[in-house]
Design an enzyme around this catalytic site. Structure first.
Site, mmCIF file in Angstrom:
data_model
loop_
_atom_site.group_PDB
_atom_site.id
_atom_site.type_symbol
_atom_site.label_atom_id
_atom_site.label_comp_id
_atom_site.label_asym_id
_atom_site.label_seq_id
_atom_site.Cartn_x
_atom_site.Cartn_y
_atom_site.Cartn_z
ATOM 1 N N ASP A 8 0.882 -1.157 0.000
ATOM 2 C CA ASP A 8 0.000 0.000 0.000
ATOM 3 C C ASP A 8 0.927 1.216 0.000
ATOM 4 O O ASP A 8 1.514 1.556 1.028
ATOM 5 C CB ASP A 8 -0.873 -0.049 1.265
ATOM 6 C CG ASP A 8 -1.624 1.254 1.513
ATOM 7 O OD1 ASP A 8 -1.601 2.138 0.641
ATOM 8 O OD2 ASP A 8 -2.241 1.372 2.593
ATOM 9 N N LYS A 69 2.730 11.364 -3.611
ATOM 10 C CA LYS A 69 1.663 10.672 -4.336
ATOM 11 C C LYS A 69 0.677 11.668 -4.947
ATOM 12 O O LYS A 69 0.012 11.372 -5.933
ATOM 13 C CB LYS A 69 0.950 9.739 -3.356
ATOM 14 C CG LYS A 69 -0.090 8.836 -3.971
ATOM 15 C CD LYS A 69 -0.516 7.799 -2.961
ATOM 16 C CE LYS A 69 -1.675 6.963 -3.404
ATOM 17 N NZ LYS A 69 -2.018 5.947 -2.397
ATOM 18 N N GLU A 168 -7.176 0.456 -4.166
ATOM 19 C CA GLU A 168 -7.084 0.355 -2.704
ATOM 20 C C GLU A 168 -8.380 -0.155 -2.057
ATOM 21 O O GLU A 168 -8.328 -1.084 -1.254
ATOM 22 C CB GLU A 168 -6.668 1.712 -2.119
ATOM 23 C CG GLU A 168 -5.193 1.986 -2.393
ATOM 24 C CD GLU A 168 -4.788 3.434 -2.255
ATOM 25 O OE1 GLU A 168 -5.601 4.254 -1.774
ATOM 26 O OE2 GLU A 168 -3.653 3.755 -2.646
ATOM 27 N N ASP A 190 -12.886 5.092 1.796
ATOM 28 C CA ASP A 190 -11.432 5.174 1.983
ATOM 29 C C ASP A 190 -10.973 6.634 1.913
ATOM 30 O O ASP A 190 -10.868 7.215 0.833
ATOM 31 C CB ASP A 190 -10.766 4.328 0.875
ATOM 32 C CG ASP A 190 -9.247 4.323 0.976
ATOM 33 O OD1 ASP A 190 -8.689 5.031 1.826
ATOM 34 O OD2 ASP A 190 -8.615 3.598 0.174
#
Ligand code: AMP
Length: 628
Positions: A8, A69, A168, A190
């Protein structure tokens, strides 16, 4: 076969996991932690990754890179605003891409993320005792094509074989659903450090079928931190007429304090933010301090619009799955930001039930990625698990008038392939430019252009006659491949991609080489440090022996002391060849010193009797060896 792992690669923290005896397990890093901060710092020619990088951020704000990211696979014009909020330099790179400037060098976000991946895999390889190469990496479901491609490239730059890029929330559902037996409709909510995803899945009989996905790649915990930063800086400016955000070091301290306050407010109704010596008064040069109390209510007021923004994607995902909230059996929370009480409240309000707390929001994604890695490797413990995922955004081409002709609508199951025939708009048009788009807006300009393909060499024909066959092919990673061919002439034309923001093949190859060289340099640096430390600890042992071995002759003592002094100077000089020769000399002197000391004490012992003999035996048997 070496094990494949699941990673992850988070905005704030990353986690790596592996299948052990049919169950996914998190692998702790070299520091013994289950999560690794996704932070990379450049200090001289050294690179620090993880907690060690994070810890020195306030002292090295321009070369400590975090939340990278947010920039990966992005176009500069998409991230300008976010770039202005970080203490390091983010700027426009070739072809409208994004680059991060560190110590005069331009880095692609892929290269920075590769450093995080490399550390995770290196630490995990050491823990598992085997070299890991095969990985499954997760991405937010709402990542577009170039963000996925760029994440895959980060893996390649780190020298890894990326088996699959998976979403994810789907990974989290895999971790959750592994132990469940019946049929269920699950909503995964999420909210991580930088992105927000909602995914609705149907689980049952080993089949994990994604029904819909939605989200916002510009919404995450860091936005909540920024609200606190802006509030603190605004209050400070009112009082002292000084904008702390202009000072990179002060800004970094503000960001850290804001995140800490936010986390504290998840468990407390108020918190105090205290930043002594945050700056100096520009006129009087006296130190200025910042101290404020933030209540949970004020925090919710500062972030009210962010909290509202989570609603729309949830409603969209429900509508796309053709479900009402009451048809959702379980809500799973993933991502650290779902610990914010107001976020939990909104989820409950939207779905009408308390979220399922059985999954660990920090680890579920990596665990699910490990399950996916196990599935790909044919782990016999997993049985027949089938994962059916979807593409998050509509893919299409630009047609006359700047409109979009959709090819593959959002929430189509992947892998998917679709072919459509297009034609020319003008007589004798020699070629067409195919602009590949991703997004939901009707006008091309409002969507993301993934690349432009030129199909040239069309023979002269009236408008509308050529048959241009365009094929969109999305693989299991959600990555798109496009081909085009003119049919009437029977001639296939070549396709050229221009203007993509992801790295081209030669860039990736160059970065892989650079990364390997860096890894080699890192190894050499580590070896050098180890040599120096070994010599230093041998020196300390030698000095201890000098104190302990009273029986040694004066001459032996002097020789050992001289070798220890030489070692001290060699350590200070940091000169490799001096260190090596000092190590050799000290080892030799220590060995002869110990022999001389033993002989001396044996001679004394035979004169002194049996009791003393026993004590000296202990000395002789003592486990002495030079430091490793
Ligand atoms: P992730 O990307 O899942 O690691 O999520 C990281 C984000 O979660 C960061 O923005 C953290 O500040 C945030 N976070 C972690 N723990 C908490 C907490 N207890 N309360 C609020 N936010 C948190």
């Amino acid at each position: 076969m070496p094990k494949a792992v699941g990673i992850d690669l988070g905005t704030t923290n990353s986690v790596i996991a592996v299948m052990e005896g049919g169950r996914p397990e998190v692998i702790v890093n070299a520091e013994g932690a289950r999560t690794t901060p996704s932070v990379v710092a450049y200090k001289g020619d050294e690179r620090l990754v993880g907690q060690i990088a994070r810890r020195q951020a306030a002292l090295n704000p321009k070369a400590t890179l975090f939340e990278v990211k947010r920039f990966i696979g992005r176009r500069w014009d998409e991230v300008k605003e976010e770039a202005a909020r970080v203490p390091f330099v983010v700027k426009e790179g070739p072809g409208g891409s994004v680059r991060i400037e560190v110590n005069g060098q331009d880095l692609a976000p892929e290269q920075v993320s590769a450093e995080v991946l490399r550390k995770l895999v290196q630490d995990a390889s050491a823990k598992l005792g085997e070299k890991i190469r095969d990985v499954v990496i997760t991405v937010p479901a709402y990542f577009d094509n170039s963000q996925r491609e760029a994440t895959k490239q980060a893996g390649e730059i780190a020298g890894l074989n990326v088996l699959r890029v998976i979403n994810e929330p789907t990974a989290a559902a895999l971790a959750y659903g592994l132990e469940r037996k019946g049929n269920e409709t699950v909503l995964v909510f999420d909210l991580g450090g930088g992105t927000f995803d909602v995914t609705i899945l149907e689980l049952g009989d080993g089949v994990f079928e994604v029904k819909s996905t939605s989200g916002d790649t510009h919404l995450g915990g860091a936005d909540f931190d920024q609200r606190i930063v802006a509030w603190l800086a605004g209050e400070f400016q009112k009082e002292h007429n000084f904008d702390l955000r202009k000072d990179p070091q002060a800004l970094q301290r503000l960001i850290e304090a804001a995140e800490k306050a936010k986390i504290e407010l998840s468990n407390a109704s108020e918190t105090t933010i205290s930043l002594p010596f945050i700056t100096f008064d520009p006129e009087t040069r006296t130190p200025l301090h910042l101290e404020r109390t933030l209540t949970r209510a004020k925090f919710e007021e500062l972030t009210a619009d962010l909290l509202r923004r989570v609603r729309q994607p949830v409603e969209q995902a429900l509508a796309d799955a053709k479900l009402s909230a009451s048809q959702i059996d379980e809500v799973i929370l993933v991502g650290g930001s779902t610990r914010i009480p107001a976020v939990k409240r909104i989820v409950k309000d939207l779905i009408g039930k308390d979220p399922n707390e059985s999954v660990n929001p920090d680890e579920a994604v990596a665990l699910g990625a490990a399950v996916q890695a196990g599935i790909i490797q044919g782990d016999s413990n997993l049985g027949d698990i089938v994962l059916v995922d979807v593409t998050p955004l509509t893919l299409g081409v630009e047609v006359k008038g700047g409109m979009v002709a959709p090819m593959i609508p959002r929430n189509t199951t992947v892998p998917a392939k679709k072919t459509e025939i297009y034609t020319t708009a003008e007589n004798n048009q020699p070629g067409v430019e195919i602009n590949v788009l991703q997004g939901e807006r009707p006008m091309a300009a409002d969507n993301k252009s993934l690349g432009r393909f030129k199909l040239e060499g069309i023979p002269p024909m009236p408008a509308g006659r050529p048959q241009i066959e365009v094929t969109f092919d999305i693989d299991a990673n959600g990555i798109l491949h496009v081909t085009a061919k003119e049919k009437t002439s029977g001639k296939e034309a070549s396709i050229r991609i221009e203007n993509t923001t992801t790295l081209d093949k030669s860039d990736v190859e160059r970065m892989v080489r650079e990364a390997e060289q860096n890894a080699e340099a890192d190894r050499k640096r580590r070896e050098k440090v180890e040599k120096r430390n070994n010599l230093d600890s041998l020196r300390v042992q030698a000095l201890a022996q000098l104190d302990e071995q009273a029986g040694a002759s004066e001459e032996a003592k002097q020789k050992l002391k001289a070798a220890a002094d030489e070692a001290e100077e060699a350590v200070r000089s940091d000169d490799d060849s001096r260190i090596e020769s000092a190590q050799k000399r000290l080892e030799e002197e220590l060995r002869s010193f110990m022999t001389a000391a033993q002989q001396g004490s044996q001679a004394q012992a035979s004169a002194a009797g049996p009791q003393a003999q026993k004590q000296d035996d202990d000395v002789i048997d003592a486990d002495f060896k030079p430091a490793d």
